[in-house]
Design an enzyme around this catalytic site. Structure first.
Site, short mmCIF file in Angstrom:
data_model
loop_
_atom_site.label_atom_id
_atom_site.label_comp_id
_atom_site.label_asym_id
_atom_site.label_seq_id
_atom_site.Cartn_x
_atom_site.Cartn_y
_atom_site.Cartn_z
N GLU A 121 -20.63 51.50 -6.23
CA GLU A 121 -21.47 51.35 -5.04
C GLU A 121 -22.82 52.02 -5.22
OE1 GLU A 121 -20.83 49.36 -2.66
OE2 GLU A 121 -18.67 49.10 -2.60
N ARG A 125 -26.08 49.54 -5.10
CA ARG A 125 -26.96 49.67 -3.93
C ARG A 125 -28.16 50.57 -4.23
NH1 ARG A 125 -23.08 49.04 1.37
NH2 ARG A 125 -21.23 48.45 0.23
N THR A 481 -25.66 42.32 -7.92
CA THR A 481 -24.62 41.87 -6.99
C THR A 481 -24.87 42.33 -5.56
OG1 THR A 481 -22.24 41.52 -6.76
CG2 THR A 481 -22.97 43.76 -7.33
#
Ligand code: DMJ
Length: 495
Positions: A121, A125, A481
Site C-alpha cells: 500500500e 499509493r 495500480t
C-alpha cells in the site's frame, strides 16, 4: 573515495522525450463530452474540499461524521488522500487545490514515523503518487520524498529468498508477514506490484549514497522475477501465497482478483514501460494469460464471460470487483503481437468488461457489488450478504477507460456516465462521497468512508474517459495500480 560526479536526473530532457503534452492539447470535442468532463472535475473538487476541510492530514475523510480516519495500513504515515489526489488535481487543472496539497507535502508530510505499514500500500499509493507528481510537475519535493520513503522500504527484502514480507515497521525496518496469510507467506499481488515504482526510484536516485541502495532495490525486484520464474507453476498458473523463506508456494489459490490481480498487471506494464524491451516480463505475461484463458475463463449459462478463481484444481465461479480491472489490462496487452491473438484478446477484454458492466446494471443502485457469482442460478450478482457492498472502487471504470481509448466504441462513455450518475445519487452525501453497504437497495446505508483511491483512480479514470486521447497518452505513460502515471522510457529518443 568516490570521485564520480553525483548523478542528476535530467528532467528537461525527460519532458522533451514525451510525445504529447501531459495535459493534452487537442481540441474539437463536442459540448456534451466537455460538460461531462467538467461534472467529474466538480466531483473531484467536492471530494477534495471536504477532505481538506474536515480531515486534512488524516488518511481518509469520514464524510458523514465529518472527521478523519487514520487506520493502520500506512505505518504512521499520514495524508494518504493528499498524496493519492495530487496528480488527479494536477491533471484536472484544479490549480489552487493542487497548491494546497503541495503545501501540505512540503510542510507537514512527516516520514519519520514508527509504525507497521503494508509495503504494497505504501508503494502503490505514496511512492506511486509522489513519483507521478514529480514527473508531471518537475517539483523536486516530490522526488526527494519518494526517494526517502523508498529507502525505508528496503529492509523488507531481507529474507532468505529476497521475496519481501508484507508488513514493515518504517522506523525500525523490522518486517514480517501478515497474520492472516497462511504459514508466514508473502502475497503474489503484493510482492509482484513493486517493479514499476522501484525502477523509477532507481532511475531518479541522484545521491550516490542512495544510488547504491537504489541499485540494490533494482536488483531486489529483478530477484523477485528470478524466484518466480524458477518455481514450478501448477498448470502454468501462479498461486497467491509464496513462502519468503523457501520460495515455494504455500497454498494453491489462484485469482486474477484480490491477492493476485496487480502481479499480472505489472508484468505487461513493465514491458510497456521499458519501451517493449523487457521481454522477460512480456513472456511471463503471455504465458500466464494463456494459462488463465485455458483454465479460468468460463462462459455462464446466460452467455456472460467471466474469470473464475481456482482452489487446488477446483473452480470457484466468482469474480471480485477487483478482478474487473482485467478487461482493461487484457485490452492493453492485446495491442501487440499476431493479428489472430490481438483479435481474440480484444474480444475477451470486451466480454469481461461487459460482464462487469452487467454486475452494475443488475443492481438497484447501478453500482456493482464487491463480488458476484455465476452459480446456483445467479449471473453476475452477489449471492452473499457480505459481498453486496460498494466502496467507491475503480476497476470497472478503469476498464471502460482503456476500452474507450483502444476502440472508441461510444458505449464505454455511456456506461461511464451511468456510473457518474449513480455515484451522485447514492454515494454523494453532504460532506463528500461515501461507500454504500448494499448495492441492491435504492436506500442504501453509507459506510462513512471516502477512500483515497476514489480520488486517485475512480475520478481520474472517469475524467480520462471524457478527455481526448492525448491527455496522459498511453503512448507516454503507464498507470501504476493506483492510477498514478509513470512515464514510458522512450529508448529511441535523441536529445
Ligand atoms: C487500489 O488501492 C488499487 O487499485 C489496488 O490495486 C487494488 N485495490 C484498490 C482499489 O480498489
Amino acid at each position: 573515495r568516490d570521485t564520480r560526479a553525483p548523478f542528476r536526473f535530467d528532467y528537461e530532457r525527460f519532458r522533451r522525450s514525451l510525445r504529447h503534452p501531459v495535459r493534452g492539447g487537442r481540441r474539437g470535442e463536442d459540448p456534451e463530452t466537455r460538460a461531462r468532463r467538467m461534472k467529474i472535475k466538480e466531483m473531484m473538487k467536492f471530494a477534495w474540499d471536504n477532505y481538506r476541510q474536515y480531515a486534512l492530514g488524516k488518511n481518509e475523510l469520514r464524510p458523514l461524521s465529518r472527521n478523519g480516519h487514520i487506520g493502520n495500513m500506512f505505518g504512521g504515515l499520514r495524508g494518504a488522500t493528499v498524496i493519492d489526489a495530487l496528480d488527479t488535481l494536477y491533471i484536472m487543472e484544479l490549480e489552487e487545490e493542487f497548491q494546497e496539497a503541495k503545501q501540505w507535502v512540503e510542510k507537514s508530510f512527516d516520514l519519520n514515523v514508527n509504525g507497521e505499514a503494508s509495503l504494497f500500500e505504501v508503494n502503490i499509493r505514496y511512492i506511486g503518487g509522489l513519483l507521478a507528481t514529480y514527473y508531471l510537475t518537475g517539483e523536486e519535493v516530490f522526488k526527494s520524498k519518494a526517494l526517502e520513503l523508498g529507502e525505508k522500504l528496503l529492509p523488507a527484502f531481507n529474507t532468505p529468498t529476497g521475496i519481501p514480507r508484507g508488513v514493515i515497521n518504517l522506523g525500525s525496518g523490522m518486517s514480517w508477514s501478515w497474520g492472516w496469510a497462511s504459514a508466514g507467506s508473502s502475497i503474489l499481488a503484493e510482492f509482484g506490484t513493486l517493479h514499476l515504482e522501484f525502477l523509477h526510484l532507481s532511475e531518479l536516485s541522484g545521491n550516490p549514497v542512495f544510488a547504491e541502495k537504489a541499485t540494490l532495490s533494482l536488483s531486489q525486484v529483478r530477484n523477485i522475477r528470478r524466484v518466480l520464474s524458477r518455481v514450478e507453476k501448477p498448470q502454468g498458473l501462479y498461486p497467491n501465497f509464496l513462502s519468503p523463506v523457501t520460495g515455494g508456494w504455500v497454498q494453491h489459490h489462484v485469482s486474477i482478483g484480490g491477492l493476485g490481480d496487480s502481479f499480472y498487471e505489472y508484468l505487461i506494464k513493465s514491458w510497456l514501460m521499458s519501451d517493449k524491451k523487457d521481454s522477460e516480463a512480456k513472456k511471463m505475461y503471455d504465458d500466464a494469460l494463456e494459462a488463465i484463458e485455458k483454465h479460468l475463463v468460463k462462459k455462464s449459462a446466460g452467455g456472460l464471460t467471466y474469470i473464475a478463481e481456482w482452489r487446488g484444481g477446483i473452480l470457484d465461479h466468482k469474480m471480485g470487483h477487483l478482478a474487473c480491472f482485467s478487461g482493461g489490462m487484457i485490452a492493453l496487452g492485446a495491442q501487440h503481437g499476431p493479428e489472430e491473438r490481438r483479435q481474440r484478446h480484444m474480444e475477451l477484454a470486451a466480454e469481461i468488461t461487459s460482464t462487469c458492466h452487467e454486475s452494475y446494471t443488475r443492481s438497484d443502485t447501478k453500482l456493482g457489488p464487491e463480488a458476484f457469482r455465476f452459480d446456483a442460478g445467479s449471473e453476475a450478482t452477489a449471492t452473499r450478504l457480505s459481498e453486496r457492498y460498494y466502496i467507491l472502487r475503480p476497476e470497472v471504470v478503469e476498464s471502460y477507460m482503456y476500452l474507450w481509448r483502444l476502440t472508441h466504441d461510444p458505449k464505454y462513455r455511456h456506461w461511464g456516465w451511468d456510473v457518474v450518475q449513480a455515484l451522485e445519487k447514492h454515494c454523494r452525501v453532504e460532506s463528500g462521497f461515501s461507500g454504500i453497504r448494499d448495492v441492491y437497495t435504492t436506500t442504501p446505508t453509507h459506510d462513512n468512508m471516502q477512500q483515497s483511491f476514489f480520488l486517485a483512480e475512480t475520478l481520474k479514470y472517469l475524467y480520462l474517459l471524457f478527455c481526448e486521447d492525448d491527455v496522459l497518452s498511453l503512448e507516454d505513460w503507464v498507470f501504476n495500480t493506483e492510477a498514478h502515471p509513470l512515464p514510458i522510457n522512450h529508448t529511441d529518443f535523441k536529445a
